[in-house]
Design a protein around this motif. Structure first.
Motif: not given
Length: 98
Positions: A1-30
């Motif tokens: 169980m302990a080894s799955q927590a960091p992998a889930r955290l990394v995946l959650a961080h990637r989702f945050v970057v994908a949604i927010l980071g892509a939004y910020i980049f898209s807003w700058g592009f527009i």
């Protein structure tokens, strides 16, 4: 169980970057696209519509890139920093036009 927590955290961080980071980049592009196309002589509404149509491809590319990038720091710098830099450049360009 302990080894799955960091992998889930990394995946959650990637989702945050994908949604927010892509939004910020898209807003700058527009903002930069609208200001740049208007400066080149295109009407404001045409520049707005063209930038808004192209941003769907930009957002998709940035969103997908967030899941294949190796460095999270580079990802945040390019998406968040790049979007902010494009917005600052667009603001400077707008001030020279007005």
């Amino acid at each position: 169980m302990a080894s799955q927590a960091p992998a889930r955290l990394v995946l959650a961080h990637r989702f945050v970057v994908a949604i927010l980071g892509a939004y910020i980049f898209s807003w700058g592009f527009i903002t930069l696209g609208m200001a740049g196309l208007f400066a080149l002589g295109m009407s404001f509404h045409d520049a707005e519509h063209l930038s808004s149509m192209l941003v769907f491809l930009v957002y998709l590319g940035a969103f997908l890139w967030a899941f294949i990038a190796k460095s999270m720091l580079r990802l945040w710098l390019l998406l968040g920093g790049g979007g902010a830099l494009m917005a600052v450049c667009a603001s400077a360009l707008q001030h020279t036009l007005v």
